[in-house]
Design a protein around this motif. Structure first.
Motif, PDB file in Angstrom:
ATOM      1  N   LYS A 273       0.834  -1.193   0.000  1.00 37.28           N
ATOM      2  CA  LYS A 273       0.000   0.000   0.000  1.00 37.28           C
ATOM      3  C   LYS A 273       0.876   1.253   0.000  1.00 37.28           C
ATOM      4  N   ASN A 274       1.936   1.233   0.796  1.00 38.32           N
ATOM      5  CA  ASN A 274       2.852   2.372   0.833  1.00 38.32           C
ATOM      6  C   ASN A 274       3.544   2.571  -0.512  1.00 38.32           C
TER       7      ASN A 274
ATOM      8  N   ARG B 272       3.649   6.543  -5.434  1.00 35.38           N
ATOM      9  CA  ARG B 272       3.629   6.891  -6.854  1.00 35.38           C
ATOM     10  C   ARG B 272       2.333   7.577  -7.274  1.00 35.38           C
ATOM     11  N   ARG B 273       1.302   7.508  -6.463  1.00 38.56           N
ATOM     12  CA  ARG B 273       0.012   8.084  -6.820  1.00 38.56           C
ATOM     13  C   ARG B 273       0.039   9.592  -6.608  1.00 38.56           C
ATOM     14  N   LYS B 274      -0.455  10.318  -7.610  1.00 42.66           N
ATOM     15  CA  LYS B 274      -0.523  11.771  -7.510  1.00 42.66           C
ATOM     16  C   LYS B 274      -1.985  12.187  -7.634  1.00 42.66           C
ATOM     17  N   PRO B 275      -2.518  12.893  -6.684  1.00 45.82           N
ATOM     18  CA  PRO B 275      -3.913  13.346  -6.819  1.00 45.82           C
ATOM     19  C   PRO B 275      -4.001  14.418  -7.902  1.00 45.82           C
ATOM     20  N   LEU B 276      -4.942  14.255  -8.811  1.00 42.03           N
ATOM     21  CA  LEU B 276      -5.118  15.219  -9.895  1.00 42.03           C
ATOM     22  C   LEU B 276      -6.239  16.175  -9.564  1.00 42.03           C
ATOM     23  N   GLU B 277      -5.948  17.445  -9.646  1.00 36.49           N
ATOM     24  CA  GLU B 277      -6.963  18.470  -9.490  1.00 36.49           C
ATOM     25  C   GLU B 277      -6.687  19.549 -10.506  1.00 36.49           C
ATOM     26  N   PHE B 278      -7.748  20.062 -11.114  1.00 39.70           N
ATOM     27  CA  PHE B 278      -7.616  21.099 -12.114  1.00 39.70           C
ATOM     28  C   PHE B 278      -8.360  22.341 -11.655  1.00 39.70           C
ATOM     29  N   GLN B 279      -7.874  23.483 -12.082  1.00 44.66           N
ATOM     30  CA  GLN B 279      -8.518  24.758 -11.778  1.00 44.66           C
ATOM     31  C   GLN B 279      -9.357  25.180 -12.981  1.00 44.66           C
ATOM     32  N   LEU B 280     -10.274  26.110 -12.781  1.00 44.65           N
ATOM     33  CA  LEU B 280     -11.072  26.630 -13.884  1.00 44.65           C
ATOM     34  C   LEU B 280     -10.148  27.313 -14.885  1.00 44.65           C
ATOM     35  N   GLY B 281     -10.328  27.010 -16.151  1.00 45.09           N
ATOM     36  CA  GLY B 281      -9.512  27.613 -17.194  1.00 45.09           C
ATOM     37  C   GLY B 281      -8.268  26.827 -17.549  1.00 45.09           C
ATOM     38  N   ASP B 282      -7.946  25.756 -16.794  1.00 42.38           N
ATOM     39  CA  ASP B 282      -6.795  24.913 -17.129  1.00 42.38           C
ATOM     40  C   ASP B 282      -7.041  24.205 -18.454  1.00 42.38           C
TER      41      ASP B 282
END
Length: 161
Positions: A9-10, A15-25
């Motif tokens: 699990k570790n 290696r996991r990256k949380p993806l978040e996008f902003q408005l206009g990306d």
């Protein structure tokens, strides 16, 4: 057993990256090749897997985003899961124009042959294989490929009139 699970699990979480996008990306949209069509632009692993870039219009939920899609993709719902998106640093030189990419409502590539250019027979020791040189409607990569004549006759009989 528990310690092995925790260790794995570790490893996965590092290696996991949380993806978040902003408005206009600007983001690229994942598409899958149509089963049976083996060429779009380039062969094998080099064929494009993402189209775009498209602008993020709004965030719908914790993992869903609404995109601003052009009119060519009007039949496709504009809300996508974050796993189907990839952040895009816009580089105009590497963009594939959307007019050249034919995509159906399930985001599969559509590539049609235009005409038969040439014919030849490949001779092996004990058999002969008829081949046809096909001109495809893709503008990137090789426009002509050699295909088996019987397969092309089954899929596209209108080319052999």
């Amino acid at each position: 057993m528990k310690s092995a699970q925790d260790r794995q699990k570790n490893y996965a979480y590092q290696r996991r990256k949380p993806l978040e996008f902003q408005l206009g990306d600007k983001v690229m949209l994942k598409v899958s090749p149509l089963k049976g069509v083996i060429r779009f632009g380039k062969k094998g692993k080099l064929k494009p897997r993402y189209i775009g870039p498209f602008e993020v219009k709004s965030k719908v939920g914790p993992v869903a985003y609404r995109l601003k899609l052009p009119e060519q993709l009007a039949g496709i719902h504009n809300t996508f899961h974050v796993s189907n998106l990839r952040k895009c640093l816009v580089d105009e030189a590497q963009q594939i124009p959307l007019e050249e990419v034919h995509v159906d409502e399930k985001l599969n590539f559509i590539e049609e042959p235009l005409q038969i250019e040439d014919r030849k027979v490949k001779k092996l020791r004990k058999k002969e294989i008829p081949l046809v040189k096909v001109k495809w409607n893709a503008r990137h990569g090789p426009n002509f490929t050699w295909e088996l004549e019987n397969i092309m006759k089954d899929k596209y009989p209108h080319l052999f009139k």
